[in-house]
Design a protein around this motif. Structure first.
Motif, PDB file in Angstrom:
ATOM      1  N   ALA A   1      26.411  38.798  23.646  1.00 13.09           N
ATOM      2  CA  ALA A   1      25.834  39.542  22.515  1.00 13.09           C
ATOM      3  C   ALA A   1      24.785  40.523  23.011  1.00 13.09           C
ATOM      4  CB  ALA A   1      25.240  38.557  21.515  1.00 13.09           C
ATOM      5  N   THR A   2      25.217  41.541  23.749  1.00 14.34           N
ATOM      6  CA  THR A   2      24.285  42.497  24.355  1.00 14.34           C
ATOM      7  C   THR A   2      23.957  43.663  23.436  1.00 14.34           C
ATOM      8  OG1 THR A   2      26.178  43.565  25.426  1.00 14.34           O
ATOM      9  CG2 THR A   2      24.968  41.926  26.708  1.00 14.34           C
ATOM     10  N   ALA A   3      24.681  43.803  22.314  1.00 14.71           N
ATOM     11  CA  ALA A   3      24.417  44.876  21.338  1.00 14.71           C
ATOM     12  C   ALA A   3      24.825  44.380  19.962  1.00 14.71           C
ATOM     13  CB  ALA A   3      25.185  46.142  21.709  1.00 14.71           C
ATOM     14  N   GLU A   4      24.436  45.119  18.923  1.00 16.45           N
ATOM     15  CA  GLU A   4      24.743  44.712  17.560  1.00 16.45           C
ATOM     16  C   GLU A   4      26.190  44.981  17.183  1.00 16.45           C
ATOM     17  OE1 GLU A   4      21.887  45.617  14.415  1.00 16.45           O
ATOM     18  OE2 GLU A   4      20.445  46.158  15.962  1.00 16.45           O
ATOM     19  N   SER A   5      26.915  45.675  18.019  1.00 20.90           N
ATOM     20  CA  SER A   5      28.325  45.956  17.763  1.00 20.90           C
ATOM     21  C   SER A   5      29.097  45.849  19.071  1.00 20.90           C
ATOM     22  CB  SER A   5      28.498  47.363  17.178  1.00 20.90           C
ATOM     23  OG  SER A   5      29.871  47.720  17.088  1.00 20.90           O
ATOM     24  N   LEU A   6      30.344  45.478  18.970  1.00 20.34           N
ATOM     25  CA  LEU A   6      31.253  45.594  20.099  1.00 20.34           C
ATOM     26  C   LEU A   6      31.792  47.015  20.130  1.00 20.34           C
ATOM     27  CD1 LEU A   6      33.195  42.224  19.656  1.00 20.34           C
ATOM     28  CD2 LEU A   6      31.307  42.689  21.213  1.00 20.34           C
TER      29      LEU A   6
ATOM     30  N   GLN B   1      31.122  40.527  12.583  1.00 26.64           N
ATOM     31  CA  GLN B   1      31.844  41.329  11.601  1.00 26.64           C
ATOM     32  C   GLN B   1      33.216  41.766  12.125  1.00 26.64           C
ATOM     33  OE1 GLN B   1      29.393  44.610  10.110  1.00 26.64           O
ATOM     34  NE2 GLN B   1      27.556  43.449  10.676  1.00 26.64           N
ATOM     35  N   VAL B   2      33.276  42.094  13.403  1.00 27.80           N
ATOM     36  CA  VAL B   2      34.542  42.550  13.990  1.00 27.80           C
ATOM     37  C   VAL B   2      35.543  41.405  14.046  1.00 27.80           C
ATOM     38  CG1 VAL B   2      35.627  43.558  16.032  1.00 27.80           C
ATOM     39  CG2 VAL B   2      33.342  44.297  15.335  1.00 27.80           C
ATOM     40  N   PHE B   3      35.094  40.234  14.475  1.00 31.55           N
ATOM     41  CA  PHE B   3      35.997  39.088  14.556  1.00 31.55           C
ATOM     42  C   PHE B   3      36.545  38.724  13.178  1.00 31.55           C
ATOM     43  CE2 PHE B   3      32.846  38.015  18.070  1.00 31.55           C
ATOM     44  CZ  PHE B   3      33.634  38.582  19.060  1.00 31.55           C
ATOM     45  N   ASP B   4      35.692  38.796  12.148  1.00 35.11           N
ATOM     46  CA  ASP B   4      36.127  38.442  10.795  1.00 35.11           C
ATOM     47  C   ASP B   4      37.225  39.375  10.299  1.00 35.11           C
ATOM     48  OD1 ASP B   4      34.503  36.228  10.464  1.00 35.11           O
ATOM     49  OD2 ASP B   4      32.842  37.374   9.609  1.00 35.11           O
ATOM     50  N   ARG B   5      37.203  40.620  10.746  1.00 31.96           N
ATOM     51  CA  ARG B   5      38.222  41.565  10.297  1.00 31.96           C
ATOM     52  C   ARG B   5      39.554  41.378  11.023  1.00 31.96           C
ATOM     53  NH1 ARG B   5      33.661  45.181   9.937  1.00 31.96           N
ATOM     54  NH2 ARG B   5      33.996  45.950  12.056  1.00 31.96           N
TER      55      ARG B   5
ATOM     56  N   TRP C   1      31.902  52.612  19.177  1.00 28.53           N
ATOM     57  CA  TRP C   1      31.529  51.340  18.566  1.00 28.53           C
ATOM     58  C   TRP C   1      32.517  50.950  17.471  1.00 28.53           C
ATOM     59  CZ3 TRP C   1      28.028  48.898  21.295  1.00 28.53           C
ATOM     60  CH2 TRP C   1      27.080  49.626  22.021  1.00 28.53           C
ATOM     61  N   LEU C   2      32.602  49.636  17.202  1.00 33.04           N
ATOM     62  CA  LEU C   2      33.538  49.131  16.202  1.00 33.04           C
ATOM     63  C   LEU C   2      32.889  48.903  14.842  1.00 33.04           C
ATOM     64  CD1 LEU C   2      35.538  46.532  18.351  1.00 33.04           C
ATOM     65  CD2 LEU C   2      36.010  48.960  17.981  1.00 33.04           C
ATOM     66  N   ASN C   3      31.569  48.846  14.781  1.00 35.04           N
ATOM     67  CA  ASN C   3      30.879  48.675  13.503  1.00 35.04           C
ATOM     68  C   ASN C   3      30.554  50.034  12.896  1.00 35.04           C
ATOM     69  OD1 ASN C   3      30.979  45.976  14.073  1.00 35.04           O
ATOM     70  ND2 ASN C   3      28.794  45.595  13.807  1.00 35.04           N
ATOM     71  N   ALA C   4      30.771  50.139  11.586  1.00 33.07           N
ATOM     72  CA  ALA C   4      30.604  51.431  10.909  1.00 33.07           C
ATOM     73  C   ALA C   4      29.170  51.929  10.936  1.00 33.07           C
ATOM     74  CB  ALA C   4      31.090  51.320   9.461  1.00 33.07           C
ATOM     75  N   ASP C   5      28.191  51.012  11.058  1.00 29.26           N
ATOM     76  CA  ASP C   5      26.807  51.468  11.097  1.00 29.26           C
ATOM     77  C   ASP C   5      26.423  52.041  12.462  1.00 29.26           C
ATOM     78  OD1 ASP C   5      26.901  49.067  12.429  1.00 29.26           O
ATOM     79  OD2 ASP C   5      25.155  48.180  11.452  1.00 29.26           O
TER      80      ASP C   5
ATOM     81  N   SER D   1      30.855  56.027  12.535  1.00 31.70           N
ATOM     82  CA  SER D   1      31.531  56.129  11.243  1.00 31.70           C
ATOM     83  C   SER D   1      33.039  55.949  11.393  1.00 31.70           C
ATOM     84  CB  SER D   1      31.250  57.485  10.602  1.00 31.70           C
ATOM     85  OG  SER D   1      31.933  58.511  11.315  1.00 31.70           O
ATOM     86  N   ALA D   2      33.672  55.538  10.310  1.00 32.99           N
ATOM     87  CA  ALA D   2      35.135  55.396  10.313  1.00 32.99           C
ATOM     88  C   ALA D   2      35.795  56.735  10.616  1.00 32.99           C
ATOM     89  CB  ALA D   2      35.618  54.850   8.967  1.00 32.99           C
ATOM     90  N   PHE D   3      35.186  57.829  10.154  1.00 33.15           N
ATOM     91  CA  PHE D   3      35.741  59.153  10.420  1.00 33.15           C
ATOM     92  C   PHE D   3      35.746  59.436  11.916  1.00 33.15           C
ATOM     93  CE2 PHE D   3      35.410  63.699  11.138  1.00 33.15           C
ATOM     94  CZ  PHE D   3      36.408  64.212  10.320  1.00 33.15           C
ATOM     95  N   ASP D   4      34.623  59.198  12.590  1.00 31.49           N
ATOM     96  CA  ASP D   4      34.560  59.452  14.037  1.00 31.49           C
ATOM     97  C   ASP D   4      35.471  58.500  14.800  1.00 31.49           C
ATOM     98  OD1 ASP D   4      32.821  61.571  13.879  1.00 31.49           O
ATOM     99  OD2 ASP D   4      31.022  60.346  14.054  1.00 31.49           O
TER     100      ASP D   4
END
Length: 439
Positions: A65-70, A129-133, A267-271, A274-277
């Motif tokens: 867990a080195t960052a808030e997103s994978l 969040q990524v694993f849950d999706r 990054w995989l998290n939208a925050d 963005s989904a667009f990028d």
């Protein structure tokens, strides 16, 4: 129980090029091989035989867990677990609440930053969040389980670890692994803390074998040394045969490491992105990567992938759009894909809908004195500094709506929003954001 492989045999991996998909008995291995997830394995025959059995086989992959997103680089092992689950096996997602305190030194030139417990907990919540999706969690035989290695690593006594685990590790062999040897050859510092990482990861495999009956660890190619140490430790301590398998380290057709762009990690998290990028990242992939990425990063049947691979010339853009749609759907969901498609029409079409774009919001009061275009470019993530943003403006790469901005001192004022609440900021042909007036 007789264990076939000694550690010396395990250290010499079997490569995917030595086998064909039809040689496997299990649907899981046939599918993973055909889609390109298989690179090296401690024993293809052994793992295939285990996965061919009727019961669900627990398999694990670890994520610190080195960052808030994978990021996209982590997506390959997660998709491996996804396909294993679809073929009736049980994913064990191990998050490194304990090992993150050290940081994996594999193929790094410096030590990772030391994170405190609060930062690690925040990061675990983010990557969950990524694993849950992508995986189904629950109490069923094939449902995924999230496990935190802090559960056992935080309880370890140092002398007990040295006596019960450390005695099974040869320093000579540890120094021979590429991930350690290259760092030493470059005379780059490798702390004693980092040197212990592979021992703790091996201990994770032993614990998961005991707690869940885990039979295999999978990961990226850079994890081979850590994985085979775990395989050997389980064999030495408990006499059980377990397996290790790695996926290929991905580079693009031009040799660039997968998942990195000029703007940074994908990054995989939208925050974080963005989904667009995210959609644009896949839409703009190299022609030679389309078929491979469709296999690895979408759920499309292989027959559909094979049809898309036949497209060439300008038609290959159709395959890229399918890739972008399906990859984004997996990570961000159907609604995000709809919003992105609408935003794409707004940028390149005529409907004017920009609401799917990454958005920078400002109050009307903040707009009274105007917003400098250089600051806007930096806030949108299109440049890292005002000086870099200035170069983009002077190169003619920046537009607001359909107007090219040539003056680095240009300011966006409130009256510019008179026809609506959104303005489109573009840098080049592929990077776009919306400036939004609120209040």
């Amino acid at each position: 129980m007789k264990i076939e492989n000694t550690i010396e045999e395990i250290r010499t991996p079997q490569n995917a090029s030595e086998v064909v998909a039809t040689s496997f008995e299990s649907d899981a291995m046939r599918s993973l091989h055909a889609r390109g997830f298989v690179h090296q394995c401690t024993s293809f025959n052994g793992l295939d035989a285990v996965l061919a059995k009727s019961e669900a086989v627990p398999v694990y992959i670890g994520f610190d867990a080195t960052a808030e997103s994978l990021h996209v680089g982590h997506l390959l092992p997660i998709m491996t677990l996804r396909w294993l689950q679809r073929h009736g096996h049980k994913p064990l997602v191990l998050v490194g609440g304990g090992t993150t305190r050290i940081g994996d030194p594999s193929f790094r030139s410096d030590a990772r930053p030391i994170l405190n417990d609060e930062q690690i907990a925040t990061n675990i919540a983010g990557i969950r969040q990524v694993f849950d999706r992508l995986l189904k969690f629950g109490n069923g035989p094939t449902d995924a389980v999230l496990v935190n290695n802090a559960e056992w690593l935080d309880q370890l006594g140092y002398v007990d670890l040295l006596r019960d685990v450390g005695r099974h590790f040869s320093v000579n062999r540890m120094l021979s692994f590429d991930s350690v040897r290259t760092r030493l050859e470059r005379q780059e510092s490798l702390s004693f803390l980092e040197f212990n990482y592979m021992i703790l990861q091996a201990f994770d495999f032993l614990e998961l074998s005991r707690r869940f009956g885990c039979r295999a660890q999978m990961g990226g190619g850079d994890q081979w040394a850590n994985i085979i140490n775990g395989v050997d430790l389980v064999r030495r301590v408990d006499g059980n045969e377990v397996f290790g398998m790695t996926a290929p380290l991905l580079t693009t057709s031009s040799g660039v490491k997968m998942g990195k762009t000029a703007a940074g990690a994908v990054w995989l998290n939208a925050d974080r992105l963005s989904a667009f990028d995210y959609w644009q990242f896949w839409r703009n992939c190299e022609d030679g990567d389309v078929g491979r990425f469709l296999r690895l990063f979408t759920d499309l049947p292989l027959l559909d992938v094979e049809q898309l691979e036949k497209l060439s010339g300008a038609d290959i853009n159709e395959a890229k759009i399918v890739l972008a749609d399906e990859a984004t759907r997996l990570v961000h969901g159907d609604d995000a894909v709809d919003a992105v498609k609408s935003a794409v029409d707004g940028v390149f079409g005529s409907n004017g809908n920009l609401k799917g774009l990454p958005t920078i919001e400002f109050t009307a009061d903040a707009l009274k004195d105007g917003l400098g275009v250089l600051a806007l470019i930096v806030m949108a993530g299109f440049a890292k500094s005002n000086s870099e943003a200035r170069r983009l403006v002077l190169a003619g790469a920046v537009r607001i709506e359909d107007k090219q901005i040539d003056d680095p001192e240009h300011h966006v004022l409130s009256y510019a929003f008179d026809d609506g609440e959104l303005l489109r900021l573009s840098v080049g042909k592929k990077r776009h954001a919306a400036i939004k007036r609120v209040g």
